[in-house]
Design an enzyme around this catalytic site. Sequence first.
Site: not given
Ligand code: DGY
Length: 335
Positions: A155-156, A283, A264, A285, A235
């Site tokens: 999806r992303i 982090h 992290e 996003a 990740r």
């Molecule tokens: C996710 O959606 O896994 C992002 O890294 C935020 O936690």
Amino acid sequence: MSWRVVSTCPAFTETGREAVQSLRRAGCDLTLASGVPANDREKLVAASKDADAVIAALNVYDEGVFRALPGLKLVSRWGVGFDAVDLEAATRAGVIVTNTPGVLDETVADLAFALMLGIARRIHTSAATMHEGAWSQQWGADVNGKTLGLIGCGRIGTAVARRARGFNMTILAYDLFPRDEARELGVQFVPLDELLTRSDFVSLHAAVTDESRGMIGEQQLAHMKSSAFLINTARGALVDESALVQALNKGQIAGAALDAYCVEPLTQFHPLRHANNVLLTPHIASLTTDNGRRISEVAANAILDLMNGNAPKFVVNRDVLKSPALRAKLKDSQT
Ligand code: DGY
């Protein structure tokens, strides 16, 4: 019977006002815990004592944590990635694990694209010189018309591809399960080596699995063009960070824009902070207030569903739904 719910997710506290209200209206005894670092199991267990359900940031849930929280029925992951949760241990312990797919894709894709533009046009270094009082014009690289390689095109990745089309980019992807929607956007699915050698931008959108962990290492970086950039909004564990630092410092690739790290928060003196041509973000996003509200609502709904006797919508360890351990816990909580 009221459920004890603990959130160890600062983003939920910051953006989930409506979600907090709906949990409290439903009778939950909700604690918004703070200061529970992702890898600190002791603090996690202490904060989550007697919890029926938790809203989890990137906290590590393993066998030991589940053993220490015997009443736990649900880990509702605030976000989409669930690599920090041992799903088999959760299933054995009778704990449902849910995530929040579908609401954050566009927001993450926005950041991936922003990082791509930022690193290519040197926005970060140019802006820094302005704050220092200087006027130092820097040369960048085009994004429009270039070749983008998506590692992972779910999806992303597909949302990034949609943006890339508007920039007239050639779009390549490596994914074992090609999506029709991506093909319709003109994405060409190719082997990983071909993607690495042809792309001007390599953007990571894969989940961490035993196969994908460290998939971008010395050898893969060596396949990339010396003018290419690596973008990671997925990740940190997908990348061998020491190999990346070496590749950047030797000029083997042109730069990297990263939002995710192996550990992290990234430690203060981590070599990535001083590597050549890196744009680093902490982090973020998923972190827009609009998106935060959406994720918080989906995360809270998983708890409300289970409290009301229904299976939550986005269960990632579906086997657990047949587990006698879970059934026994749910029965206990109703008596
Ligand atoms: C996710 O959606 O896994 C992002 O890294 C935020 O936690």
